[in-house]
Design an enzyme around this catalytic site. Structure first.
Site, PDB file in Angstrom:
ATOM      1  N   GLY A  81       2.405   2.260  10.603  1.00 30.71           N
ATOM      2  CA  GLY A  81       3.330   3.386  10.430  1.00 30.71           C
ATOM      3  C   GLY A  81       4.039   3.786  11.708  1.00 30.71           C
ATOM      4  O   GLY A  81       4.681   4.833  11.772  1.00 30.71           O
ATOM      5  N   ASN A 139       0.868  -1.183   0.000  1.00 28.19           N
ATOM      6  CA  ASN A 139       0.000   0.000   0.000  1.00 28.19           C
ATOM      7  C   ASN A 139       0.903   1.230   0.000  1.00 28.19           C
ATOM      8  O   ASN A 139       1.491   1.572   1.027  1.00 28.19           O
ATOM      9  CB  ASN A 139      -0.890  -0.007   1.259  1.00 28.19           C
ATOM     10  CG  ASN A 139      -1.657   1.290   1.422  1.00 28.19           C
ATOM     11  OD1 ASN A 139      -1.803   2.066   0.477  1.00 28.19           O
ATOM     12  ND2 ASN A 139      -2.161   1.532   2.628  1.00 28.19           N
ATOM     13  N   TRP A 140       0.993   1.876  -1.150  1.00 26.98           N
ATOM     14  CA  TRP A 140       1.891   3.037  -1.264  1.00 26.98           C
ATOM     15  C   TRP A 140       1.338   4.278  -0.572  1.00 26.98           C
ATOM     16  O   TRP A 140       2.037   5.263  -0.433  1.00 26.98           O
ATOM     17  CB  TRP A 140       2.155   3.342  -2.747  1.00 26.98           C
ATOM     18  CG  TRP A 140       3.205   2.454  -3.365  1.00 26.98           C
ATOM     19  CD1 TRP A 140       3.751   1.322  -2.830  1.00 26.98           C
ATOM     20  CD2 TRP A 140       3.849   2.658  -4.624  1.00 26.98           C
ATOM     21  NE1 TRP A 140       4.693   0.802  -3.693  1.00 26.98           N
ATOM     22  CE2 TRP A 140       4.776   1.596  -4.798  1.00 26.98           C
ATOM     23  CE3 TRP A 140       3.730   3.611  -5.637  1.00 26.98           C
ATOM     24  CZ2 TRP A 140       5.578   1.481  -5.938  1.00 26.98           C
ATOM     25  CZ3 TRP A 140       4.534   3.498  -6.767  1.00 26.98           C
ATOM     26  CH2 TRP A 140       5.448   2.443  -6.908  1.00 26.98           C
ATOM     27  N   LYS A 141       0.078   4.260  -0.185  1.00 28.12           N
ATOM     28  CA  LYS A 141      -0.566   5.466   0.363  1.00 28.12           C
ATOM     29  C   LYS A 141      -0.326   6.629  -0.615  1.00 28.12           C
ATOM     30  O   LYS A 141      -0.248   6.387  -1.811  1.00 28.12           O
ATOM     31  CB  LYS A 141      -0.057   5.777   1.767  1.00 28.12           C
ATOM     32  CG  LYS A 141      -0.001   4.550   2.661  1.00 28.12           C
ATOM     33  CD  LYS A 141       0.184   4.903   4.091  1.00 28.12           C
ATOM     34  CE  LYS A 141       0.466   3.626   4.880  1.00 28.12           C
ATOM     35  NZ  LYS A 141       0.165   3.745   6.273  1.00 28.12           N
ATOM     36  N   GLU A 169      -5.352  -5.042  10.608  1.00 27.97           N
ATOM     37  CA  GLU A 169      -4.315  -4.015  10.773  1.00 27.97           C
ATOM     38  C   GLU A 169      -4.576  -3.244  12.061  1.00 27.97           C
ATOM     39  O   GLU A 169      -5.356  -2.272  12.054  1.00 27.97           O
ATOM     40  CB  GLU A 169      -4.362  -3.029   9.605  1.00 27.97           C
ATOM     41  CG  GLU A 169      -4.082  -3.646   8.259  1.00 27.97           C
ATOM     42  CD  GLU A 169      -3.520  -2.605   7.307  1.00 27.97           C
ATOM     43  OE1 GLU A 169      -2.402  -2.793   6.839  1.00 27.97           O
ATOM     44  OE2 GLU A 169      -4.179  -1.585   7.079  1.00 27.97           O
ATOM     45  N   GLU A 201      -6.805   4.689   7.870  1.00 28.51           N
ATOM     46  CA  GLU A 201      -6.645   6.110   7.553  1.00 28.51           C
ATOM     47  C   GLU A 201      -7.917   6.658   6.911  1.00 28.51           C
ATOM     48  O   GLU A 201      -8.267   7.823   7.109  1.00 28.51           O
ATOM     49  CB  GLU A 201      -5.410   6.314   6.653  1.00 28.51           C
ATOM     50  CG  GLU A 201      -4.127   6.122   7.453  1.00 28.51           C
ATOM     51  CD  GLU A 201      -2.925   5.619   6.670  1.00 28.51           C
ATOM     52  OE1 GLU A 201      -2.916   5.712   5.434  1.00 28.51           O
ATOM     53  OE2 GLU A 201      -1.992   5.103   7.318  1.00 28.51           O
ATOM     54  N   GLY A 217       2.816  -1.238   4.232  1.00 34.78           N
ATOM     55  CA  GLY A 217       2.825   0.193   3.925  1.00 34.78           C
ATOM     56  C   GLY A 217       4.238   0.663   3.620  1.00 34.78           C
ATOM     57  O   GLY A 217       4.735   0.503   2.505  1.00 34.78           O
ATOM     58  N   GLY A 218       4.904   1.242   4.624  1.00 32.05           N
ATOM     59  CA  GLY A 218       6.224   1.852   4.434  1.00 32.05           C
ATOM     60  C   GLY A 218       7.215   0.971   3.673  1.00 32.05           C
ATOM     61  O   GLY A 218       7.900   1.438   2.759  1.00 32.05           O
ATOM     62  N   HIS A 237      -9.517   1.072   5.042  1.00 33.60           N
ATOM     63  CA  HIS A 237      -8.206   1.279   5.677  1.00 33.60           C
ATOM     64  C   HIS A 237      -8.400   2.239   6.859  1.00 33.60           C
ATOM     65  O   HIS A 237      -9.206   3.164   6.783  1.00 33.60           O
ATOM     66  CB  HIS A 237      -7.211   1.858   4.664  1.00 33.60           C
ATOM     67  CG  HIS A 237      -5.812   1.876   5.175  1.00 33.60           C
ATOM     68  ND1 HIS A 237      -5.365   2.843   6.042  1.00 33.60           N
ATOM     69  CD2 HIS A 237      -4.769   1.029   4.983  1.00 33.60           C
ATOM     70  CE1 HIS A 237      -4.093   2.594   6.347  1.00 33.60           C
ATOM     71  NE2 HIS A 237      -3.712   1.492   5.712  1.00 33.60           N
ATOM     72  N   SER A 295       3.395  -2.211  10.239  1.00 35.09           N
ATOM     73  CA  SER A 295       4.863  -2.253  10.406  1.00 35.09           C
ATOM     74  C   SER A 295       5.455  -3.627  10.101  1.00 35.09           C
ATOM     75  O   SER A 295       6.406  -4.057  10.743  1.00 35.09           O
ATOM     76  CB  SER A 295       5.260  -1.774  11.806  1.00 35.09           C
ATOM     77  OG  SER A 295       4.849  -0.426  11.982  1.00 35.09           O
TER      78      SER A 295
HETATM   79  C1  PEP Z   1      -0.759   0.182   5.895  1.00 36.47           C
HETATM   80  O1  PEP Z   1      -0.830   1.372   5.647  1.00 36.47           O
HETATM   81  O2  PEP Z   1      -1.649  -0.583   5.479  1.00 36.47           O
HETATM   82  C2  PEP Z   1       0.376  -0.315   6.678  1.00 36.47           C
HETATM   83  C3  PEP Z   1       0.358  -1.553   7.120  1.00 36.47           C
HETATM   84  O3  PEP Z   1       1.408   0.560   6.909  1.00 36.47           O
HETATM   85  P1  PEP Z   1       2.853   0.251   7.589  1.00 36.47           P
HETATM   86  O4  PEP Z   1       3.336  -1.046   7.008  1.00 36.47           O
HETATM   87  O5  PEP Z   1       3.701   1.410   7.204  1.00 36.47           O
HETATM   88  O6  PEP Z   1       2.606   0.134   9.057  1.00 36.47           O
END
Ligand code: PEP
Length: 249
Positions: A172, A9-11, A166, A96, A232-233, A94, A211
């Site tokens: 994040g 997930n590039w956001k 999640e 966010e 994500g990251g 999600h 994470s």
């Molecule tokens: C996400 O945004 O779905 C996510 C899991 O982010 P991160 O891996 O950065 O925690």
């Protein structure tokens, strides 16, 4: 057993040149044979991602969609449009979107339905906040989010879902759920699915997100009810993303 899925997930990150880098690397990569891969990119990169990833095993996905099919909804993007640009999946719910854009369970269900109407596979995200975990309400919150969607779908529609657990406190933050914490919630989700339909529970991929990185992915993915990851990251760095894919093989 579900085929493992690693989805990035590039956001609101990335660039056209990063799309090209991922396209080349994923096309050349020697990925585990039993693995599905997907990249959820910002809307403007969908078409380029579909083109660059065409020679790879990775599918292209979007990060949200409108709860309407078409019409006077300035700035919104419909499921049909995403499909036309080459998306085959879409994230829905999600954390966010839930917290920053006010999407509640009703809004999430409406988007899941629109995704299905457009022929997109919804990747439904569920998760509790730290406050809810500290109050020992995690399971109730997560299963409540799941029930709100299952209740609005028929058995055939339910088969299209992918679920990602999640925990909001792990997204994040660098603070990952332990493999035991993640496994316990995944098992609870699987039990709830089985109470509706045993075959559905066995077939649905349950991803962990929060994470997940190259150095913790293997321990999380070794858990019996964790079928993949939503990253994500670490999905913005090709070497890290490929290393996580290798851990899922
Ligand atoms: C996400 O945004 O779905 C996510 C899991 O982010 P991160 O891996 O950065 O925690």
């Amino acid at each position: 057993m579900p085929t493992p899925l690693i989805a990035g997930n590039w956001k609101m990150n990335g660039s056209l040149s990063l799309v090209e880098t991922f396209g080349r690397a994923l096309s050349d990569a020697d990925l585990p044979p039993q693995l599905d891969v997907a990249l959820m990119v910002p809307f403007p990169y969908l078409e380029a991602a579909a083109r660059s990833l065409a020679g790879s095993r990775a599918a292209v996905g979007a990060q949200t969609l409108s709860d309407q099919a078409s019409g006077a909804y300035t700035g919104e993007v419909s499921g049909e449009m995403l499909r036309e640009l080459g998306a085959s999946l879409v994230l829905v719910g999600h954390s966010e979107r839930r917290t920053l854009f006010g999407e509640d369970d009703t809004a999430v269900l409406a988007r899941v339905r629109r995704a299905l109407e457009a022929g997109l596979r919804p990747l439904l995200c569920l998760g509790e906040t730290l406050e809810e975990r500290d109050a020992e309400r995690s399971e109730g919150v997560v299963l409540g989010q799941l029930d709100a969607v299952l209740a609005g779908l028929d058995p055939v529609q339910r088969q299209q879902l992918v679920v990602a657990y999640e925990p909001v406190w792990a997204i994040g933050t660098g603070r990952t759920a332990t493999p035991e914490q993640a496994q316990a919630m995944h098992a609870a989700i699987r039990r709830r699915l089985a109470s509706h339909d045993e075959a559905l529970a066995e077939a649905m991929p349950l991803l962990y997100g929060g994470s997940m990185k190259a150095d913790n992915a293997a321990d999380l993915l070794a858990q019996p009810d964790i079928d993949g990851g939503l990253i994500g990251g670490a999905s913005l760095k090709i070497d890290d993303f490929l290393a996580i894919c290798q851990s899922a093989g």
